[in-house]
Design an enzyme around this catalytic site. Structure first.
Site, PDB file in Angstrom:
ATOM      1  N   GLY A   1       0.873  -1.309   0.058  1.00  9.65           N
ATOM      2  CA  GLY A   1       0.097  -0.021   0.165  1.00  9.65           C
ATOM      3  C   GLY A   1       0.898   1.252  -0.134  1.00  9.65           C
TER       4      GLY A   1
ATOM      5  N   CYS B   1       3.953  -9.053   2.127  1.00 12.97           N
ATOM      6  CA  CYS B   1       3.531  -9.680   0.979  1.00 12.97           C
ATOM      7  C   CYS B   1       4.884 -10.409   0.296  1.00 12.97           C
ATOM      8  CB  CYS B   1       2.690  -8.938   0.072  1.00 12.97           C
ATOM      9  SG  CYS B   1       2.062  -9.684  -1.529  1.00 12.97           S
TER      10      CYS B   1
ATOM     11  N   CYS C   1       2.564 -13.344   0.820  1.00 14.25           N
ATOM     12  CA  CYS C   1       2.030 -14.078  -0.363  1.00 14.25           C
ATOM     13  C   CYS C   1       3.314 -14.657  -1.397  1.00 14.25           C
ATOM     14  CB  CYS C   1       1.245 -13.039  -1.114  1.00 14.25           C
ATOM     15  SG  CYS C   1       0.724 -11.880  -0.019  1.00 14.25           S
TER      16      CYS C   1
ATOM     17  N   LYS D   1       5.231 -17.519   0.228  1.00 19.60           N
ATOM     18  CA  LYS D   1       4.532 -18.726   0.477  1.00 19.60           C
ATOM     19  C   LYS D   1       3.942 -19.260  -1.018  1.00 19.60           C
ATOM     20  CE  LYS D   1       0.437 -17.954  -0.155  1.00 19.60           C
ATOM     21  NZ  LYS D   1      -0.501 -17.115   0.417  1.00 19.60           N
TER      22      LYS D   1
ATOM     23  N   TYR E   1      -6.446 -18.531   6.818  1.00 24.04           N
ATOM     24  CA  TYR E   1      -5.651 -18.791   5.731  1.00 24.04           C
ATOM     25  C   TYR E   1      -4.281 -19.269   5.899  1.00 24.04           C
ATOM     26  CZ  TYR E   1      -8.603 -15.125   3.051  1.00 24.04           C
ATOM     27  OH  TYR E   1      -9.492 -14.868   2.452  1.00 24.04           O
TER      28      TYR E   1
ATOM     29  N   GLU F   1      -2.869 -22.899   4.558  1.00 24.38           N
ATOM     30  CA  GLU F   1      -1.902 -22.782   3.648  1.00 24.38           C
ATOM     31  C   GLU F   1      -0.274 -23.484   3.987  1.00 24.38           C
ATOM     32  OE1 GLU F   1      -1.682 -18.745   2.451  1.00 24.38           O
ATOM     33  OE2 GLU F   1      -3.242 -18.864   1.085  1.00 24.38           O
TER      34      GLU F   1
ATOM     35  N   THR G   1      -3.300  -8.008   0.078  1.00 21.22           N
ATOM     36  CA  THR G   1      -2.551  -7.201  -0.870  1.00 21.22           C
ATOM     37  C   THR G   1      -3.312  -6.295  -1.780  1.00 21.22           C
ATOM     38  OG1 THR G   1      -0.619  -8.431  -0.129  1.00 21.22           O
ATOM     39  CG2 THR G   1      -0.526  -6.952  -2.210  1.00 21.22           C
TER      40      THR G   1
ATOM     41  N   HIS H   1     -13.891 -26.730 -23.205  1.00 21.27           N
ATOM     42  CA  HIS H   1     -13.812 -28.130 -22.702  1.00 21.27           C
ATOM     43  C   HIS H   1     -12.556 -28.637 -23.312  1.00 21.27           C
ATOM     44  CE1 HIS H   1     -15.877 -31.961 -22.054  1.00 21.27           C
ATOM     45  NE2 HIS H   1     -15.188 -32.510 -23.187  1.00 21.27           N
TER      46      HIS H   1
ATOM     47  N   GLU I   1     -15.625 -25.274 -16.691  1.00 26.86           N
ATOM     48  CA  GLU I   1     -16.666 -25.197 -17.708  1.00 26.86           C
ATOM     49  C   GLU I   1     -17.982 -25.468 -16.827  1.00 26.86           C
ATOM     50  OE1 GLU I   1     -17.338 -28.046 -20.747  1.00 26.86           O
ATOM     51  OE2 GLU I   1     -15.643 -29.354 -19.664  1.00 26.86           O
TER      52      GLU I   1
HETATM   53  P1  NDP Z   1      -7.181 -15.729  10.062  1.00 25.27           P
HETATM   54  O1  NDP Z   1      -7.797 -14.709  10.646  1.00 25.27           O
HETATM   55  O2  NDP Z   1      -7.434 -16.365   8.786  1.00 25.27           O
HETATM   56  O3  NDP Z   1      -7.209 -16.977  10.956  1.00 25.27           O
HETATM   57  C1  NDP Z   1      -6.663 -16.970  12.242  1.00 25.27           C
HETATM   58  C2  NDP Z   1      -7.070 -18.624  13.011  1.00 25.27           C
HETATM   59  O4  NDP Z   1      -6.548 -18.459  14.250  1.00 25.27           O
HETATM   60  C3  NDP Z   1      -8.475 -18.593  13.134  1.00 25.27           C
HETATM   61  O5  NDP Z   1      -8.905 -19.943  12.656  1.00 25.27           O
HETATM   62  C4  NDP Z   1      -8.786 -18.360  14.461  1.00 25.27           C
HETATM   63  O6  NDP Z   1      -9.942 -19.145  15.095  1.00 25.27           O
HETATM   64  C5  NDP Z   1      -7.334 -19.073  15.211  1.00 25.27           C
HETATM   65  N1  NDP Z   1      -7.164 -18.290  16.439  1.00 25.27           N
HETATM   66  C6  NDP Z   1      -7.297 -17.045  16.730  1.00 25.27           C
HETATM   67  N2  NDP Z   1      -6.980 -16.841  17.944  1.00 25.27           N
HETATM   68  C7  NDP Z   1      -6.886 -17.835  18.538  1.00 25.27           C
HETATM   69  C8  NDP Z   1      -6.456 -18.475  19.847  1.00 25.27           C
HETATM   70  N3  NDP Z   1      -6.193 -17.436  20.900  1.00 25.27           N
HETATM   71  N4  NDP Z   1      -6.296 -19.869  19.872  1.00 25.27           N
HETATM   72  C9  NDP Z   1      -6.636 -20.739  19.166  1.00 25.27           C
HETATM   73  N5  NDP Z   1      -6.842 -20.209  17.753  1.00 25.27           N
HETATM   74  C10 NDP Z   1      -6.978 -19.017  17.395  1.00 25.27           C
HETATM   75  O7  NDP Z   1      -5.478 -15.238  10.210  1.00 25.27           O
HETATM   76  P2  NDP Z   1      -4.289 -15.877   9.486  1.00 25.27           P
HETATM   77  O8  NDP Z   1      -3.224 -15.631  10.666  1.00 25.27           O
HETATM   78  O9  NDP Z   1      -4.318 -16.979   8.919  1.00 25.27           O
HETATM   79  O10 NDP Z   1      -3.841 -14.835   8.372  1.00 25.27           O
HETATM   80  C11 NDP Z   1      -4.321 -13.351   8.554  1.00 25.27           C
HETATM   81  C12 NDP Z   1      -4.802 -12.543   7.373  1.00 25.27           C
HETATM   82  O11 NDP Z   1      -3.757 -12.554   6.529  1.00 25.27           O
HETATM   83  C13 NDP Z   1      -5.699 -13.409   6.958  1.00 25.27           C
HETATM   84  O12 NDP Z   1      -7.238 -12.950   7.543  1.00 25.27           O
HETATM   85  C14 NDP Z   1      -6.118 -12.889   5.542  1.00 25.27           C
HETATM   86  O13 NDP Z   1      -6.908 -11.642   5.422  1.00 25.27           O
HETATM   87  C15 NDP Z   1      -4.534 -12.697   5.129  1.00 25.27           C
HETATM   88  N6  NDP Z   1      -3.957 -13.829   4.426  1.00 25.27           N
HETATM   89  C16 NDP Z   1      -4.211 -13.789   2.981  1.00 25.27           C
HETATM   90  C17 NDP Z   1      -3.971 -14.986   2.289  1.00 25.27           C
HETATM   91  C18 NDP Z   1      -4.320 -15.078   0.881  1.00 25.27           C
HETATM   92  O14 NDP Z   1      -4.878 -14.211   0.275  1.00 25.27           O
HETATM   93  N7  NDP Z   1      -4.227 -16.018   0.397  1.00 25.27           N
HETATM   94  C19 NDP Z   1      -3.014 -15.887   2.884  1.00 25.27           C
HETATM   95  C20 NDP Z   1      -2.462 -15.612   4.335  1.00 25.27           C
HETATM   96  C21 NDP Z   1      -2.982 -14.598   4.816  1.00 25.27           C
HETATM   97  P3  NDP Z   1     -11.427 -18.526  14.722  1.00 25.27           P
HETATM   98  O15 NDP Z   1     -11.721 -18.865  13.166  1.00 25.27           O
HETATM   99  O16 NDP Z   1     -12.038 -19.360  15.674  1.00 25.27           O
HETATM  100  O17 NDP Z   1     -11.518 -17.311  15.166  1.00 25.27           O
END
Ligand code: NDP
Length: 450
Positions: free
Chosen positions: A14, A41, A46, A49, A175, A179, A308, A434, A439
């Protein structure tokens, strides 16, 4: 005192986009970066990864290709070589980011910039004034505060492990957790994915969550639902993790993928009127203005949508508002597509079935779960899911969801169609390509009941 029209704090996606575009409008711009050019990123997100995802997917190829007539000697994987090549590529991208800034006539400061009071920033012992200050400092992984959490790593450190561990526990179900678990599993690591909920990737369509949870388990990852770690202890060979359900496991490495927090440490927010949300995100209005006049913020630090491409669009919106003399507008957050690079991939745009049913009276669902052609003679078990959510009254497509190979590549095009208001009739009138999996999105004819 040196003065700029715009001083940007943070040279991530950004910040760099805003700095370059404002400079292209003739503004005198500076950007400060204390860590790495390109931000999360490019350096610890990103890009590396996705390189790791590619590395891990190759491991499936020898077995899958046997049915197609190929035989290989036992393949071997070399983590050090992957790391070295990944680091080289990231260094190259860092250089490109720096060059882009230099070529745009943006002054670059390497160091930690701090808000120092009305229209001023201090960096490396110098105080600088600016008409506008933009905060684009991003986010940082958070760990739950349990005994021993300091023994675990986050995504940041994962990218620089000098040795590939044999047994890993990944905690989280979002996410990054899915991943990373996919990457580790593909690289031959004994992987356990532990999540407190009952199915992975909360917030996505429930069919998508069910499908992904089942496919991830099928891929060989030990998916361990409904529990949280209570304590991590060091033992002779690695770590022992006790869970809240009373069980425990021994692993070489624990990775927390439990969310990311806005990064405002040492930013000098206390020297301004900037207001923060409870989770530390900088509060901004539709034009990215904070409560401190002349100070703006965008990207992960405002915690709207941590992606991003969203930060890039926010930056373009900010520059259009502040440097192009156009009528001020907010950013359009509608229909943002996203992909999870789990194995299999997930991609989605628009409403989940659940959200659609909350907003619309009559929702029709079209869904297909099938074995892709490639899986036939490879003997693979993976199944692809495709789902379309339609408002029956207007015929408008409200959501499109996919779990399967290349889901992100496929959904990107449909996201543009959805932005244009595509209807189910238009999907039906589109001739398929196809044989592809994509599709299926234009050949699904019969709605299912739910
Ligand atoms: P997310 O918010 O996607 O996931 C966090 C996970 O951790 C959830 O499953 C959550 O559970 C769990 N959690 C949170 N707090 C605790 C806790 N205290 N104890 C146990 N489990 C916990 O965050 P990420 O860290 O995976 O990624 C951050 C952000 O980065 C994403 O939200 C996304 O926007 C971005 N990102 C995007 C990607 C892409 O576009 N491909 C790739 C990687 C990151 P619950 O669901 O129950 O809250």
């Amino acid at each position: 005192m040196t003065h700029f029209d715009l001083f940007v704090i943070g040279a991530g996606s950004g910040g760099v986009r805003a700095a370059r575009m404002a400079a292209a409008q003739g503004a005198k711009v500076a950007v400060a970066e204390s860590r790495y050019f390109g931000g999360t990123c490019v350096n610890v997100g990103c890009v590396p990864k996705k390189l790791f995802v590619y590395a891990s997917e190759f491991s499936l190829a020898p077995e899958a290709s046997q049915g197609f007539g190929w035989d290989y000697q036992t393949p071997r994987f070399n983590w050090e070589r992957l790391l070295e090549n990944k680091n080289k590529e990231i260094d190259r991208l860092n250089g490109i980011y720096q060059k882009l800034l230099n070529n745009s006539d943006v002054t670059v400061y390497e160091g930690e910039a701090k808000l120092a009071g009305k229209g001023t920033v201090s960096i490396n012992g110098e105080t600088i004034s600016a008409d506008k200050i933009l905060i684009a400092t991003g986010g940082w992984p958070v760990k739950p505060q349990i005994p021993g959490s300091e023994l675990a790593i986050t995504s940041n450190e994962f990218f620089f492990l000098d040795k590939l561990p044999k047994q890993v526990l990944v905690i989280g179900g979002g996410y990054i957790a899915v991943e990373f678990a996919g990457i580790l599993n593909g690289l031959g690591v004994n992987t356990r994915l532990s999540y407190r909920g009952d199915k992975l990737i909360r917030g996505f369509d429930e069919d998508v969550r069910d499908h992904l949870t089942a496919e991830v388990a099928k891929s060989g990852i030990n998916v361990d639902l409904g529990r949280s770690p209570a304590e991590i202890k060091k033992n002779s060979s690695g770590f022992s993790v006790d869970f809240d359900k009373g069980d425990s496991c021994d692993v070489d490495l624990v990775v927390f993928a439990t969310g990311r927090s806005p990064l405002t440490d040492n930013l000098g927010v206390e020297n301004t009127e900037i207001e923060l949300a409870n989770n530390g995100a900088i509060l901004v209005n539709d034009q990215f203005e904070t409560s401190e006049p002349g100070v703006f913020a965008l990207g992960d630090v405002i915690d709207r949508v941590q992606l991003t491409p969203v930060a890039l669009h926010e930056a373009m919106c900010f520059v259009a508002n502040e440097f192009k003399g156009l009528p001020k507008k907010g950013m359009d957050y509608d229909l943002i597509a996203s992909a999870v690079f789990s194995q299999p991939n997930v991609a989605t745009v628009g409403l989940t079935e659940e959200k659609a049913r909350e907003k619309y009276n009559d929702v029709e669902i079209y869904r297909s779960s099938f074995r892709a052609l490639k899986e036939t003679i490879s003997g693979g078990e993976a199944k692809t899911l495709m789902k379309i959510v339609v408002d029956k009254e207007s015929d408008r497509v409200l959501g499109m969801h996919m779990v399967g190979d290349h889901a992100g590549e496929i959904i990107q095009g449909f996201a543009a169609a959805m932005k244009m208001g595509i209807t189910k009739t238009v999907l039906d009138s589109t001739v398929g390509i196809h044989p592809t999996s994509a599709e299926e999105f234009v050949t699904l004819r019969d709605p299912v009941t739910s």
